[in-house]
Structures are given as structure tokens and as C-alpha cells.
Design a protein around this motif. Structure first.
Motif: not given
Length: 372
Positions: A116, A132, A134, A290
Motif C-alpha cells: 500500500n 487501507a 490498499l 498498489g
């Protein structure tokens, strides 16, 4: 046979300091990343959308010292390729731009293949779930679409169960869900929303649903849909052409991306979202960014992701222009909604939970396999 692995002192030191280096890069501004990115000179992007070509042009106009190489690769193929490359110790990609969040989060992130990165510039303008595990750049859709030229008074489909009736036999189109993960996610969501599907059945037919051998209302819908000569095609463009082509008197309907309405003028389509359909028109899901583990151009990768999130204007500028269309919804809270789009809070599509979908989709896929 047991292999002996010998690391040089330099390699050991590099392995110890690599996480720290990555963390340091994560804290840098775009301006600070630029100097390091110039030295790298290149960044490779795997993208599930062909719009990467426009991103490439816009990025290189902003940063002419850096060569962005974009590859249009479906999410399904990306996942296979990234797993194979990681297994071989290869990192061909720097940035991965991908959908199919249930597989990505539960396979590529958990295994460490994708890492990430949230640009500090936009971190405070994103919700926690979009940062989060990613970074989500935008929300996309797989929804029921119809031909608005042939249906000037609105969608002919008021209830999803109509798609299983004789009137719509052989007149519903979608990409094979066993070939494209986002369409399998759509079918999985229908199963996960079986309670809503049961209520919609009763509203349409005036009686409680009889499941027969079906496990629940979602499985029953999918079974009846396939039995009603559902047309499976290879690509979203095939759906769009079949549904949206101008001049049709009795066109089919189909599940596709709401954002493909952007191509109506260029392609000669009349696509429109069937937003009045109950219990939902389809699904909303995150499109994610990502960094590939072992990225060869880590600074340029971060600079590219920062760029892809849009500039400081209300529309995201040239970087976000390919996605500032009806049917794509920016995750940045300060980017204004597109004026021609159904507002996200008015869009009658289910918001997919990638974790729940990941748990159920294999069983749904196995079930669909029995119907084909």
C-alpha cells in the motif's frame, strides 16, 4: 535436495534497510519524489482499463523526464501474472491499477505481492476504508444498463426478476462471470443479498418465492436467469454494443459499467443506467492502486500514484480527467461529483464488501459452472 543460499554482506545490508527506505519514500512530497524519480527515469503500470493510455500521456506531459509505460491488462490476467512473477522473483510492474478487490486483497495483499501507498498530499481527503489495506482511487460499477433511445420513458426493467420472464428470454447480456472477476462479484452479491431478492420476487409476482432445489433467493435468481437463455459474451464492449447500439427497435439489456456511457457519442450507443430497478441495479466496488513488491522504480511508482489521484482542482485536472465521467466516483472527498451522473447516494447499486465477497465467490462460481 536442500539448497545452500549465500548472501553477500552488501545484500544482507540492503535487505535490512529496504523497508526503511520504502517508509522514507512514503513520507516524501511529490516534489521530493520527483528528483529521485528523475534518476530512475521510468515507471511501469499494469492497468485493468484502457484509459491508462490517457494517463500515460498526461503523466509524461507533467513529468517529461520520466517514461511511463502503461499496459492494458484485465484484472484477472494481472492477478495471474503478478503471482507468477512474484513466484519467479521478478518485478516487472511498479504500479498496479486493478479492480477485483476480493481476490486482490485476500491473495495479493496477504501474500505481500502488493504493498500500500497513500500519497501524503491526499491522505486527509480520503475515508479510512479508501486508504487501507490498499488505496482506492475511485469507485466503479457493474450495473444493469438499457438503451435509452429505444426506451425514452426510462428503463423497461423495474425489478430484476423481470429478467427471468419469457418477455426477456434471450435478451439479457453479460460477460461470462467465470471469465471476469467483477461479473462474478456481481453474481456473488446477488447471493449475499438473498433477503432483498426474496422481497423483490414477492413484489414482482405477488407471492412468496418458492425455492425448489435452490439454496436461497439469490441462487434461484441466477439459476432462472441462466435458464432464460442469458447471453454470455467475452468483453464489456460486446455488452455495450449489443445493448446500446442506436437504431434498435427491441434491444436487450445488460450488465456493464455505468461509466461506459461516456462513449455513447463516439461509439454510436445510447447506454443508460437502469437506476429505478429494485432491489438494486448492480454493484459499486473500489478500483485500487498498489505498488508491486520489489518495484524497480519505487520513487517513480509513488509519484505516479500521487498523480493518478488528481490535482488540486475540483475535477482532479488532467490526471483525473479520464475518470471524471458519469459512473465513476472519486474517493477524494474534495473532487466534485460529475454533474451528469446519478449522485452516489442516489445510485441504486449495492456497495460490495470485498471480505464477504471473497468468502462466498468460489461457491457461487462453482454453482454457475453447473449452469453453463
Amino acid at each position: 535436495m536442500k539448497r545452500n543460499i549465500h548472501l553477500t554482506t552488501a545484500a544482507i545490508v540492503l535487505s535490512l534497510f529496504k523497508p526503511a527506505i520504502a517508509n522514507d519514500l512514503n513520507e516524501l512530497s511529490a516534489g521530493e519524489l520527483l528528483e529521485k524519480a528523475k534518476a530512475e527515469g521510468k515507471v511501469t503500470v499494469y492497468s485493468f482499463t484502457s484509459r491508462v493510455a490517457r494517463l500515460e500521456k498526461a503523466f509524461e506531459a507533467a513529468y517529461p523526464e520520466i517514461d511511463l509505460q502503461g499496459y492494458d491488462i484485465s484484472s484477472t490476467e494481472q492477478i495471474s501474472r503478478l503471482k507468477a512473477e512474484a513466484g519467479a522473483g521478478i518485478a516487472n510492474a511498479d504500479v498496479v491499477y486493478i479492480s477485483d478487490a476480493p481476490v486482490v486483497l485476500n491473495e495479493l495483499v496477504v501474500s505481500g505481492i502488493l504493498e500500500n501507498y497513500v500519497p501524503p498530499r491526499v491522505a486527509d481527503r480520503l475515508s479510512p476504508e479508501d486508504k487501507a489495506p490498499l488505496l482506492a482511487q475511485r469507485l466503479s460499477t457493474k450495473v444493469l444498463m438499457y438503451n435509452e433511445e429505444a426506451n425514452p420513458n426510462g428503463s423497461p426493467i423495474k425489478n430484476l426478476w423481470q429478467l427471468t420472464t419469457p418477455e426477456w428470454k434471450g435478451r439479457v447480456v453479460m460477460v461470462d462471470p467465470l471469465q471476469r472477476g467483477d461479473y462474478l462479484d456481481l453474481m456473488t452479491e446477488i447471493v449475499l443479498r438473498s433477503g432483498a431478492m426474496a422481497k423483490a420476487y414477492e413484489a414482482e409476482f405477488g407471492k412468496p418465492i418458492e425455492l425448489g432445489n435452490a439454496e436461497d433467493a439469490g441462487h434461484k435468481f441466477i439459476s432462472d436467469l441462466f435458464a432464460n437463455d442469458l447471453i454470455l459474451v467475452k468483453s464489456t464492449d460486446d455488452v455495450n454494443a449489443a445493448v446500446g447500439k442506436l437504431g434498435q427497435r427491441n434491444p436487450p439489456v445488460g450488465f456493464t459499467s455505468y461509466s461506459d456511457r461516456r462513449d455513447n457519442k463516439d461509439e454510436g450507443w445510447a447506454l443508460q443506467v437502469s437506476n429505478a430497478t429494485v432491489p438494486a441495479s448492480g454493484i459499486v466496488f473500489p478500483v485500487i492502486l498498489g505498488i508491486a513488491k520489489g518495484s524497480q522504480h519505487p520513487a517513480a511508482a509513488r509519484l505516479a500514484i500521487d498523480f493518478f489521484m488528481g490535482d488540486e482542482s475540483k475535477t482532479g485536472g488532467e490526471a483525473f480527467k479520464p475518470f471524471y465521467v458519469p459512473g465513476d466516483y472519486a474517493t477524494r472527498t474534495d473532487i466534485a461529483p460529475h454533474p451528469d451522473a446519478v449522485p452516489l447516494d442516489k445510485l441504486t447499486a449495492w456497495h460490495m464488501d470485498p471480505t464477504a465477497t471473497a468468502k462466498a465467490r468460489k461457491d457461487v462460481g462453482d454453482f454457475i459452472l453447473t449452469l453453463q
